[in-house]
Scaffold this active site. Structure first.
Site, PDB file in Angstrom:
ATOM      1  N   LEU A   7       5.906  15.363   6.417  1.00 17.79           N
ATOM      2  CA  LEU A   7       5.999  15.720   5.000  1.00 17.79           C
ATOM      3  C   LEU A   7       6.057  17.239   4.889  1.00 17.79           C
ATOM      4  O   LEU A   7       5.059  17.914   5.052  1.00 17.79           O
ATOM      5  CB  LEU A   7       4.786  15.174   4.240  1.00 17.79           C
ATOM      6  CG  LEU A   7       4.569  13.668   4.392  1.00 17.79           C
ATOM      7  CD1 LEU A   7       3.263  13.252   3.744  1.00 17.79           C
ATOM      8  CD2 LEU A   7       5.733  12.892   3.803  1.00 17.79           C
ATOM      9  N   CYS A  64       3.439   6.725   4.969  1.00 21.70           N
ATOM     10  CA  CYS A  64       4.204   7.572   5.889  1.00 21.70           C
ATOM     11  C   CYS A  64       3.669   7.414   7.314  1.00 21.70           C
ATOM     12  O   CYS A  64       2.492   7.661   7.564  1.00 21.70           O
ATOM     13  CB  CYS A  64       4.126   9.041   5.496  1.00 21.70           C
ATOM     14  SG  CYS A  64       5.038  10.087   6.664  1.00 21.70           S
ATOM     15  N   LYS A  99       3.930   3.342  -2.928  1.00 21.93           N
ATOM     16  CA  LYS A  99       5.050   2.994  -2.045  1.00 21.93           C
ATOM     17  C   LYS A  99       4.478   2.305  -0.816  1.00 21.93           C
ATOM     18  O   LYS A  99       3.677   2.888  -0.074  1.00 21.93           O
ATOM     19  CB  LYS A  99       5.819   4.253  -1.646  1.00 21.93           C
ATOM     20  CG  LYS A  99       7.031   3.963  -0.756  1.00 21.93           C
ATOM     21  CD  LYS A  99       7.876   5.212  -0.567  1.00 21.93           C
ATOM     22  CE  LYS A  99       9.081   4.935   0.336  1.00 21.93           C
ATOM     23  NZ  LYS A  99       9.894   6.138   0.524  1.00 21.93           N
ATOM     24  N   GLY A 151      17.485   3.358   7.222  1.00 21.62           N
ATOM     25  CA  GLY A 151      18.928   3.165   7.312  1.00 21.62           C
ATOM     26  C   GLY A 151      19.297   1.699   7.421  1.00 21.62           C
ATOM     27  O   GLY A 151      18.446   0.807   7.347  1.00 21.62           O
ATOM     28  N   GLY A 178      17.883   1.128   3.618  1.00 23.91           N
ATOM     29  CA  GLY A 178      19.201   0.968   4.223  1.00 23.91           C
ATOM     30  C   GLY A 178      20.354   0.725   3.275  1.00 23.91           C
ATOM     31  O   GLY A 178      21.408   0.258   3.695  1.00 23.91           O
ATOM     32  N   GLY A 199      17.934   6.632   0.201  1.00 25.30           N
ATOM     33  CA  GLY A 199      17.476   7.780   0.975  1.00 25.30           C
ATOM     34  C   GLY A 199      18.470   8.178   2.043  1.00 25.30           C
ATOM     35  O   GLY A 199      19.313   9.055   1.852  1.00 25.30           O
TER      36      GLY A 199
END
Lengths: 251, 322
Positions: A7, A64, A99, A151, A178, A199
């Site tokens: 981050l 994260c 999240k 992705g 993705g 993203g």
């Protein structure tokens, strides 16, 4: 994409002073993603950002995989997730959107814990904990050894998790993982996402989102829908013997 | 019908169309509001060109030069800038890779029609670039990054290249010679099999000094040896700017040699880049906050670089991959 970037935020004070004003000037809808190492830090960040004009909502990074403490440690315990969301809920009038990490056995139970703690919506999924090895040197490709995988490789898993959470909670879901094409957007919406985030695709194609909007518009027109909400959660599971929902496969 | 509907029927295939949507005013719908938020970003956007491969000249078993048709990029690129490339087919690596623009290609009237890439096979993408055949396409996003400063015509400009680090100097040499600046290229490699295009630079009027570690061409040893000699011999009154691109050790040595003699350098760093647009933060490098400052900060080399003043780079904190 496998990353261990971590981050690289500039801190909440500098964010408010340097980054927020230009976004406000352009009338952008700003959702600030925050991460702390303690419950108290999350609440403190939420309080500070609640006083900053131009913040529309807070997304809580409890997922994260690239930071040493905080973050994912809250996202991997039902009690931890509940405590963080409840503390932030008490600290701010802004919409609170935890999240969720996919690195758990049952992501829907975390969505439920978030909803019970007062979350206004949930975002899912963050990256999958992953590893790659250079076979010539036999060393991990990332100096952190592990990184977060995002992705197109993760999209079907993310879609499944959005579908599972849709069955578990009533609050809105932001789906991600993705998305590269408009069909991918539609897939998340049909699975039960009320909105999507994009993203990794931005790194490959900085013009991706006008293309996604164009394709989404075309899809809605082709199927006779006037708004995105008309297709949210409209997945049709074929009727099978005793159950209408697919069972988890145990191996 | 406004939400999404106001965008209906407008193909969003190009930057121009996207910019038109950005400029469109629709008070009712929410989506253009969010698009407006990115107006500033879109305005400064590079071009994304599906470039036709015109030729692939394989110079050796490792090096090749791919010529690409991309007028929009060729017309805009400045010396030292780069493009992010990827093959647009299933199975190609997801993320683009950064490459310096090598030559600018021009038609008979002198108009820019495309550019070339100087490539050396080292990984998945560079092997794919080596294998490209004319008629194929390469997705190219650019131009990106901060260019070299082009030295004043009254002074001199030296370029120091190591191997494939030659790439950003073709455009710089052209710009220097176009304004009559005396230019020298110090060009080193492991062997003669790492040195190409020396004649191309000589034909531009650039003085070329060669060195190879095995002595197979030019002086035997590192290119920093003749550089150091000529630096010491240069009259103090002669204005000089040194530009370097190549292995990190070479660039560091060049920057430190020059700094010891009070000469200015610009180095073109080549960190791993995920996007080239400031989005992914994978290409950060430690840079001093001022010429004499002890403090440093991490900056994204795609936006603030790849060209940096050599005395600003905190060399011993550069990641090993650089």
């Amino acid at each position: 994409m496998l990353n261990a970037i971590g981050l690289q935020g500039i801190g909440v004070r500098r964010f408010i002073d340097e980054r927020l004003p230009p976004l406000r000037d352009q009338r952008a809808v700003v959702i600030v993603n925050i991460c702390g190492t303690t419950v108290h830090e999350y609440a403190e960040l939420a309080r500070i950002l609640s006083d900053a004009p131009g913040v529309a909502a807070l997304e809580l990074n409890i997922s994260c995989p690239n930071i040493k403490e905080g973050g994912i440690t809250f996202g991997c315990s039902l009690q931890g997730a509940h405590d963080v969301v409840a503390a932030v809920r008490r600290a701010t009038p802004l919409p609170v959107i935890p999240k969720l990490t996919p690195n758990v056995t049952d992501v829907a139970s975390f969505a439920r814990a978030a909803e019970e703690a007062g979350a206004d919506a949930v975002s899912l999924v963050n990256t999958f904990l992953a590893m790659a090895i250079d076979v010539e040197t036999r060393r991990p490709r990332l100096s952190n050894v592990f990184g977060g995988l995002s992705g197109p490789a993760i999209r079907p898993i993310a879609v499944r998790m959005v579908y599972e959470c849709r069955q578990a909670v009533r609050i809105p879901i932001m789906g991600m993982g993705g998305i590269m094409t408009a069909d991918d957007v539609v897939e998340f919406l049909i699975a039960g996402a009320d909105a999507v985030q994009v993203g990794t695709a931005n790194f490959v194609d900085p013009f991706i989102w006008p293309k996604l909007l164009d394709g989404l518009t075309a899809y809605l027109a082709r199927h006779g829908h006037g708004a995105v909400r008309d297709i949210v959660g409209t997945v049709e599971i074929p009727d099978r013997s005793a159950t209408t929902a697919p069972q988890r496969i145990s191996t | 019908m406004c939400t999404l509907g106001c965008l209906a029927g407008q193909p969003l295939k190009s930057l121009e169309t996207a910019a038109r949507i950005v400029a469109a005013d629709c008070p009712d719908c929410q989506l253009p509001g969010s698009i407006k938020g990115s107006q500033a970003i879109l305005r400064g956007m590079p071009a994304d060109v599906d470039a036709l491969v015109l030729s692939n000249d394989r110079l050796s078993e490792a090096y090749n030069v791919v010529k690409l048709a991309a007028p929009a990029i060729a017309a805009a690129v400045r010396p030292g800038q780069f493009v992010m490339v990827r093959e647009d087919h299933a199975g190609a690596p997801l993320l683009r890779r950064p490459f310096s623009v090598f030559e600018i290609l021009r038609d008979a009237a002198g108009e820019p029609t495309g550019f070339s890439l100087l490539n050396k096979q080292v990984g998945v993408v560079t092997r794919a670039l080596y294998a490209l055949e004319p008629g194929a396409h390469l997705q190219c996003l650019g131009p990106l990054g901060q260019p070299f400063s082009v030295a004043a015509p009254s002074g001199a400009a030296w370029m120091v290249a190591g191997g494939v680090g030659l790439a950003p100097f073709a455009t710089l040499a052209e710009a220097l010679r176009a304004q009559g600046t005396p230019a020298t290229l110090f060009y080193g490699g492991r062997s003669v099999r790492d040195l190409y295009y020396a004649g191309w630079f000589e034909r531009l009027g650039v003085r070329v000094v060669l060195a190879t570690e095995d002595g197979s061409r030019g002086e035997a040893g590192l290119i920093t040896a003749p550089l150091q000699r000529e630096l010491a011999a240069l009259p103090a009154a002669t204005e000089l700017m040194i530009h370097a691109c190549g292995p990190t050790g070479m660039m560091r040595a060049v920057a430190q040699l020059a700094q010891a003699l009070g000469r200015s350098t610009e180095v073109s760093l080549e960190p791993v880049m995920g996007c080239g647009l400031g989005g992914c933060y994978s290409c950060v490098v430690p840079v001093r906050t001022g010429p004499q400052a002890a403090a440093s900060q991490l900056v994204r080399s795609c936006l603030h670089g790849p060209v940096f003043p050599g005395d600003r780079v905190v060399w011993n904190e550069l990641a090993p991959a650089h």
